[in-house]
Design a protein around this motif. Sequence first.
Motif, short mmCIF file in Angstrom:
data_model
loop_
_atom_site.label_atom_id
_atom_site.label_comp_id
_atom_site.label_asym_id
_atom_site.label_seq_id
_atom_site.Cartn_x
_atom_site.Cartn_y
_atom_site.Cartn_z
N PRO A 196 47.56 73.68 40.62
CA PRO A 196 48.47 74.89 39.87
C PRO A 196 48.25 74.73 38.59
O PRO A 196 48.03 73.41 37.82
N ASP A 197 48.36 75.55 37.72
CA ASP A 197 48.89 75.08 36.03
C ASP A 197 50.34 74.54 35.79
O ASP A 197 51.13 75.83 35.51
N PHE A 198 50.63 73.11 35.21
CA PHE A 198 52.03 72.57 35.77
C PHE A 198 52.65 72.93 34.30
O PHE A 198 53.34 73.06 34.58
N GLU A 199 51.60 73.32 33.71
CA GLU A 199 52.44 73.57 32.28
C GLU A 199 53.71 74.94 32.56
O GLU A 199 54.61 75.22 32.13
N ALA A 200 52.58 75.88 33.20
CA ALA A 200 53.51 77.19 32.93
C ALA A 200 54.59 77.14 33.90
O ALA A 200 55.55 77.58 34.26
N ALA A 201 54.70 75.66 34.61
CA ALA A 201 55.80 75.33 35.07
C ALA A 201 56.95 75.43 34.14
O ALA A 201 58.28 75.61 34.04
N LEU A 202 56.83 74.67 32.74
CA LEU A 202 58.11 74.26 32.60
C LEU A 202 59.39 75.31 31.57
O LEU A 202 58.84 75.62 30.53
N GLY A 261 34.40 80.20 21.55
CA GLY A 261 35.53 80.32 22.47
C GLY A 261 35.83 80.24 23.76
O GLY A 261 35.88 80.61 25.02
N GLU A 262 35.35 78.63 24.46
CA GLU A 262 35.23 78.00 25.76
C GLU A 262 36.55 76.72 25.70
O GLU A 262 35.01 76.51 26.89
N ALA A 263 36.30 76.56 24.68
CA ALA A 263 37.84 75.49 24.56
C ALA A 263 38.45 75.42 26.03
O ALA A 263 39.16 76.68 26.56
N ALA A 264 38.50 74.48 27.46
CA ALA A 264 39.91 74.16 27.48
C ALA A 264 41.26 73.68 27.25
O ALA A 264 40.85 73.31 25.91
N ALA A 265 42.70 73.80 28.15
CA ALA A 265 43.16 73.21 27.31
C ALA A 265 42.82 71.24 26.31
O ALA A 265 43.79 70.88 25.48
N MET A 266 42.41 70.72 27.76
CA MET A 266 42.49 69.03 27.16
C MET A 266 40.66 69.44 26.33
O MET A 266 40.90 68.48 25.14
N ILE A 279 50.58 69.05 30.36
CA ILE A 279 48.85 69.71 30.51
C ILE A 279 47.43 69.02 30.97
O ILE A 279 47.06 68.81 31.32
N MET A 280 47.74 67.72 31.02
CA MET A 280 46.64 66.86 31.36
C MET A 280 46.62 66.51 32.62
O MET A 280 45.96 66.44 33.13
N LEU A 281 47.69 66.47 33.47
CA LEU A 281 47.79 66.55 34.90
C LEU A 281 46.76 67.51 35.85
O LEU A 281 46.58 67.20 36.58
N THR A 282 47.22 69.13 34.47
CA THR A 282 46.16 70.34 35.50
C THR A 282 44.30 69.63 35.89
O THR A 282 43.93 69.82 36.24
N SER A 331 46.36 52.43 49.80
CA SER A 331 47.16 53.57 50.13
C SER A 331 48.10 53.21 49.64
O SER A 331 49.22 54.52 49.58
N LEU A 332 48.03 52.73 48.14
CA LEU A 332 49.35 53.33 46.74
C LEU A 332 48.71 53.56 45.93
O LEU A 332 49.89 54.13 44.70
N ASP A 333 47.51 52.91 44.85
CA ASP A 333 46.86 53.85 43.63
C ASP A 333 46.85 55.28 44.00
O ASP A 333 46.93 55.97 44.63
N GLN A 334 47.55 55.45 43.05
CA GLN A 334 47.46 56.78 42.48
C GLN A 334 47.24 57.12 41.20
O GLN A 334 48.00 55.49 40.17
N ALA A 335 46.61 57.93 40.11
CA ALA A 335 46.23 57.79 38.95
C ALA A 335 46.74 59.30 38.22
O ALA A 335 47.31 59.80 39.14
N GLY A 336 47.49 58.43 37.20
CA GLY A 336 48.14 59.89 36.65
C GLY A 336 48.17 59.30 34.56
O GLY A 336 47.55 59.32 34.62
N PRO A 337 48.62 60.99 34.52
CA PRO A 337 49.15 60.79 32.47
C PRO A 337 50.42 59.64 32.33
O PRO A 337 50.93 59.90 32.60
#
Length: 495
Positions: free
Chosen positions: A250-256, A65-70, A229-232, A213-219
Amino acid sequence: MSDLNKLTIGAARDALARGETTAVEITEACLTEIEAADALGAFVHKTPEIALEQARAADARIKAGEAAAMTGIPLGIKDLFCTRGVPSQAASRILEGFRPEYESTVTQNLFDAGAIMLGKLNMDEFAMGSSNETSVYGNAVNPWRRGNEDTALTPGGSSGGSASAVSADLCLAATGTDTGGSIRQPAAFTGITGLKPTYGRVSRWGIVAFASSLDQAGPMTKDVRDAAIMLTAMAGHDPKDSTSRDLAVPDFEAALTGDIKGKVIGIPKEYRLDGMPAEIEKLWEDGKAMLADAGAKVIDITLPHTKYALPAYYVIAPAEASSNLARYDGVRYGRRAKLAAGDGITEMYEKTRAEGFGAEVQRRVMVGTYVLSAGFYDAYYNRARKVRALIKRDFEEAFDQGVDAILTPATPSAAFGLGEMADADPVQMYLNDVFTVTVNLAGLPGISVPAGLDAKGLPLGLQLIGKPWEEGDLLNTAYALERAAGFVSKPEKWW
């Protein structure tokens, strides 16, 4: 359940919670697909033992019962991310044999959330490219085909392996990095969703640097909900990264909610290019209509310094690359060239870099060194920095005038054939970034959403650009666009 590898993150999470499947079963389904998909060139270092060990741990976590979204979600990891004990060579010969003793912050965050690593994914060498043709591993291949043709197409770059793997359902999602469009362009070419967060939202620590100054990781995901979900899980302040912003995630999924009534969508006139294909123009018009039908107000805006973005980017990015890549000298790690009798340290540097760096990396390092040199610093690099500030100000003024998001095409064309630009001027390849580089120069969040097919059945994407730090609002607008577009096409399996 069947076709477990085809699940989205959201669907897999829910199925795992209901006990309808297990993380081990989903992981095994993905590993089976990966073994049969070598023709795509997507996975370059497979880690089935690690994946199954992480899957068993995820199942135990779910049972407790300890699962996270990922938790229990199998991912592909771009070869630019350092992964402890696993080859991490940025698709370059110069880092051959490099196995880090540490984990990048992004992968550690994902593993802490219970995600599973299936292996490392192909990419352009040091993330320099728009077609995944500069990799030491060979080309990654787009799972899509033009109509009935057998021509191998690019999945885009530099995150081409990530895009190909997600589109072909080899994994449920993947990490990517975006310096000038390297998440959004390949996402558009392969019919998936790609999100570049605000600069500083996701830690760069443990990611092999191209242009800092430009690199940024994302899903890179199968839909907008999965990106949220993954960005969170990926995001968060990291004291090891001085550019990481100390903001709550924030919980980005909740914004959808899909509700964009009253939102103002800007359409920049400067993105209407001479000779832009009619299909791209129509897609853009269709996107405007979709958002208007969903309740948004669509207005024309101006971003006057856009025309200078591409030349400014191709001064700043190579300049930072030449500085970052100076560390690859054959002394501390990675490849070292064999030296002849009498060779000294200068010859070691020269031979190691000549052998270790591919042609595109050498080109950009030379350009970067040139624009940083004493006689040309002010004429090129300093001027490009000033242009960058003006581009950022254009966006700020648009947002200050009430614009909530900006809609543009993601790419100037659909995916092109591998090798089709081999003899072309490099500038022709660089033009693939024409709609995306402004977002990196301004440090803004941007997302590519699949929105249609061209006449030959290839996917086309639309880009939404949001306000800094407001990824939730951007994702919700993208969610509304995704629902309106109704894109459900998948490539026919040929591999």
